[in-house]
Design a protein around this motif. Structure first.
Motif, PDB file in Angstrom:
ATOM      1  N   UNK A   1      14.104  14.920  -6.161  1.00 29.52           N
ATOM      2  CA  UNK A   1      13.362  14.214  -7.209  1.00 29.52           C
ATOM      3  C   UNK A   1      12.644  15.248  -8.051  1.00 29.52           C
ATOM      4  N   UNK A   2      12.953  15.247  -9.335  1.00 32.49           N
ATOM      5  CA  UNK A   2      12.234  16.141 -10.248  1.00 32.49           C
ATOM      6  C   UNK A   2      11.294  15.298 -11.093  1.00 32.49           C
ATOM      7  N   UNK A   3      11.232  15.507 -12.362  1.00 30.85           N
ATOM      8  CA  UNK A   3      10.306  14.763 -13.228  1.00 30.85           C
ATOM      9  C   UNK A   3      10.629  13.273 -13.188  1.00 30.85           C
ATOM     10  N   UNK A   4       9.620  12.473 -12.913  1.00 31.23           N
ATOM     11  CA  UNK A   4       9.783  11.019 -12.812  1.00 31.23           C
ATOM     12  C   UNK A   4       8.848  10.367 -13.810  1.00 31.23           C
ATOM     13  N   UNK A   5       9.397   9.490 -14.617  1.00 36.14           N
ATOM     14  CA  UNK A   5       8.532   8.760 -15.541  1.00 36.14           C
ATOM     15  C   UNK A   5       8.656   7.252 -15.373  1.00 36.14           C
ATOM     16  N   UNK A   6       9.577   6.819 -14.475  1.00 31.06           N
ATOM     17  CA  UNK A   6       9.692   5.396 -14.177  1.00 31.06           C
ATOM     18  C   UNK A   6      10.170   5.217 -12.746  1.00 31.06           C
ATOM     19  N   UNK A   7       9.868   4.044 -12.201  1.00 27.66           N
ATOM     20  CA  UNK A   7      10.304   3.684 -10.851  1.00 27.66           C
ATOM     21  C   UNK A   7      10.914   2.292 -10.904  1.00 27.66           C
ATOM     22  N   UNK A   8      11.704   1.985  -9.896  1.00 21.06           N
ATOM     23  CA  UNK A   8      12.306   0.665  -9.768  1.00 21.06           C
ATOM     24  C   UNK A   8      11.622  -0.047  -8.608  1.00 21.06           C
ATOM     25  N   UNK A   9      11.156  -1.253  -8.865  1.00 18.72           N
ATOM     26  CA  UNK A   9      10.457  -2.031  -7.844  1.00 18.72           C
ATOM     27  C   UNK A   9      11.213  -3.318  -7.549  1.00 18.72           C
ATOM     28  N   UNK A  10      11.318  -3.624  -6.246  1.00 17.40           N
ATOM     29  CA  UNK A  10      11.900  -4.904  -5.847  1.00 17.40           C
ATOM     30  C   UNK A  10      10.876  -5.996  -6.117  1.00 17.40           C
TER      31      UNK A  10
ATOM     32  N   UNK B   1      15.407  -6.331  -9.008  1.00 15.92           N
ATOM     33  CA  UNK B   1      14.727  -5.046  -9.110  1.00 15.92           C
ATOM     34  C   UNK B   1      14.543  -4.737 -10.587  1.00 15.92           C
ATOM     35  N   UNK B   2      13.347  -4.266 -10.954  1.00 12.42           N
ATOM     36  CA  UNK B   2      13.067  -3.932 -12.347  1.00 12.42           C
ATOM     37  C   UNK B   2      12.520  -2.515 -12.452  1.00 12.42           C
ATOM     38  N   UNK B   3      12.778  -1.916 -13.597  1.00 10.96           N
ATOM     39  CA  UNK B   3      12.281  -0.578 -13.894  1.00 10.96           C
ATOM     40  C   UNK B   3      10.907  -0.702 -14.541  1.00 10.96           C
ATOM     41  N   UNK B   4       9.975   0.144 -14.077  1.00  8.59           N
ATOM     42  CA  UNK B   4       8.622   0.167 -14.633  1.00  8.59           C
ATOM     43  C   UNK B   4       8.214   1.606 -14.915  1.00  8.59           C
ATOM     44  N   UNK B   5       7.540   1.856 -16.022  1.00  9.84           N
ATOM     45  CA  UNK B   5       6.922   3.165 -16.219  1.00  9.84           C
ATOM     46  C   UNK B   5       5.858   3.359 -15.117  1.00  9.84           C
ATOM     47  N   UNK B   6       5.595   4.586 -14.744  1.00  9.30           N
ATOM     48  CA  UNK B   6       4.674   4.838 -13.624  1.00  9.30           C
ATOM     49  C   UNK B   6       3.303   4.170 -13.795  1.00  9.30           C
ATOM     50  N   UNK B   7       2.641   4.287 -14.958  1.00 12.22           N
ATOM     51  CA  UNK B   7       1.321   3.637 -15.080  1.00 12.22           C
ATOM     52  C   UNK B   7       1.401   2.112 -14.918  1.00 12.22           C
ATOM     53  N   UNK B   8       2.442   1.528 -15.477  1.00 17.60           N
ATOM     54  CA  UNK B   8       2.602   0.072 -15.373  1.00 17.60           C
ATOM     55  C   UNK B   8       2.899  -0.334 -13.928  1.00 17.60           C
ATOM     56  N   UNK B   9       3.727   0.450 -13.235  1.00 16.96           N
ATOM     57  CA  UNK B   9       4.045   0.174 -11.830  1.00 16.96           C
ATOM     58  C   UNK B   9       2.785   0.274 -10.977  1.00 16.96           C
ATOM     59  N   UNK B  10       1.974   1.283 -11.240  1.00 19.22           N
ATOM     60  CA  UNK B  10       0.731   1.463 -10.486  1.00 19.22           C
ATOM     61  C   UNK B  10      -0.209   0.283 -10.711  1.00 19.22           C
TER      62      UNK B  10
ATOM     63  N   UNK C   1       0.831  -1.203   0.000  1.00 17.03           N
ATOM     64  CA  UNK C   1       0.000   0.000   0.000  1.00 17.03           C
ATOM     65  C   UNK C   1       0.870   1.259   0.000  1.00 17.03           C
ATOM     66  N   UNK C   2       1.899   1.261   0.836  1.00 21.29           N
ATOM     67  CA  UNK C   2       2.774   2.430   0.929  1.00 21.29           C
ATOM     68  C   UNK C   2       3.495   2.669  -0.395  1.00 21.29           C
ATOM     69  N   UNK C   3       3.970   1.613  -1.019  1.00 25.79           N
ATOM     70  CA  UNK C   3       4.650   1.740  -2.307  1.00 25.79           C
ATOM     71  C   UNK C   3       3.683   2.238  -3.378  1.00 25.79           C
ATOM     72  N   UNK C   4       2.465   1.690  -3.383  1.00 24.11           N
ATOM     73  CA  UNK C   4       1.447   2.123  -4.350  1.00 24.11           C
ATOM     74  C   UNK C   4       1.113   3.608  -4.162  1.00 24.11           C
ATOM     75  N   UNK C   5       0.955   4.038  -2.926  1.00 24.09           N
ATOM     76  CA  UNK C   5       0.669   5.454  -2.657  1.00 24.09           C
ATOM     77  C   UNK C   5       1.802   6.352  -3.148  1.00 24.09           C
ATOM     78  N   UNK C   6       3.041   5.903  -2.965  1.00 28.08           N
ATOM     79  CA  UNK C   6       4.193   6.674  -3.425  1.00 28.08           C
ATOM     80  C   UNK C   6       4.194   6.787  -4.946  1.00 28.08           C
TER      81      UNK C   6
ATOM     82  N   UNK D   1       1.529   9.164  -5.972  1.00 25.23           N
ATOM     83  CA  UNK D   1       1.947  10.537  -5.701  1.00 25.23           C
ATOM     84  C   UNK D   1       2.892  11.035  -6.791  1.00 25.23           C
ATOM     85  N   UNK D   2       3.871  10.203  -7.152  1.00 26.82           N
ATOM     86  CA  UNK D   2       4.820  10.597  -8.192  1.00 26.82           C
ATOM     87  C   UNK D   2       4.121  10.794  -9.536  1.00 26.82           C
ATOM     88  N   UNK D   3       3.155   9.957  -9.840  1.00 29.48           N
ATOM     89  CA  UNK D   3       2.421  10.067 -11.103  1.00 29.48           C
ATOM     90  C   UNK D   3       1.550  11.322 -11.135  1.00 29.48           C
TER      91      UNK D   3
END
Length: 182
Positions: free
Chosen positions: A105-114, A120-129, A70-75, A78-80
């Motif tokens: 942190x400025x413009x973010x278009x991807x995040x890394x998720x464990x 750990x993999x890189x995901x675009x924000x919509x895909x990560x969400x 939940x905390x990761x999803x909220x983050x 927020x970034x998106x």
């Protein structure tokens, strides 16, 4: 069981129902059957207790995991939601148990998720969400199933304990009858 009348079925996740002993004579035909029947009932109780223990452990793990998801999803949400031209966000992040670093942190278009297993993999924000939402939903559903199974298992343990007591009491009654006849 010696001539058991009931046909055992399972709950939604394959855990078998305990037989309800209404008439002991359906399970025990002679006093010689009593010991083996009591032993089988005790084995069933042990199996249910083992299933209960492992289900409790699984539920505890899910209770720990759900807040993190939940905390990761909220983050990620927020970034998106931040504008691309918004001011950089200053934050601290954990490097180790007691070591933190500051970051802007400025413009973010991807995040890394464990993902686990040191991956750990890189995901675009919509895909990560989307991924985190589905993981959260699956974990919550699994937790609900665990809670249902725990209630079900407690009922089955109680049913088997009552069945054991009935067979034992039937045996005591048969012994008294035999003593009275001799």
């Amino acid at each position: 069981m010696a001539g058991a009348v009931e046909k055992l079925s399972n709950n939604a996740r394959g855990i078998p129902y305990a037989p309800f002993v209404d008439r002991v004579e359906d399970y025990v035909t002679t006093r010689a059957d009593v010991e083996s029947t009591l032993q089988r009932f005790q084995e069933m109780i042990s199996k249910y207790q083992f299933m209960e223990s492992s289900t409790q452990k699984r539920a505890l793990g899910l209770n720990d995991k759900i807040p993190d998801i939940q905390k990761t999803l909220e983050t990620v949400q927020f970034l998106a939601s931040r504008d691309e031209d918004a001011e950089p966000l200053e934050t601290s992040f954990e490097l180790n148990d007691t070591l933190y670093a500051k970051a802007n942190i400025s413009a973010v278009d991807e995040v890394y998720l464990w993902l686990g297993a040191n991956v750990m993999l890189s995901y675009p924000l919509p895909e990560a969400e989307s991924l985190l939402s589905s993981k959260l939903e699956a974990a919550q559903s699994s937790l609900r199933n665990c809670e249902e199974d725990l209630d079900f298992l407690r009922e089955q343990i109680t049913t088997m304990e009552v069945a054991t007591a009935r067979v034992y009491n039937w045996d005591v009654g048969q012994r008294r009858k035999e003593k009275g006849e001799s």
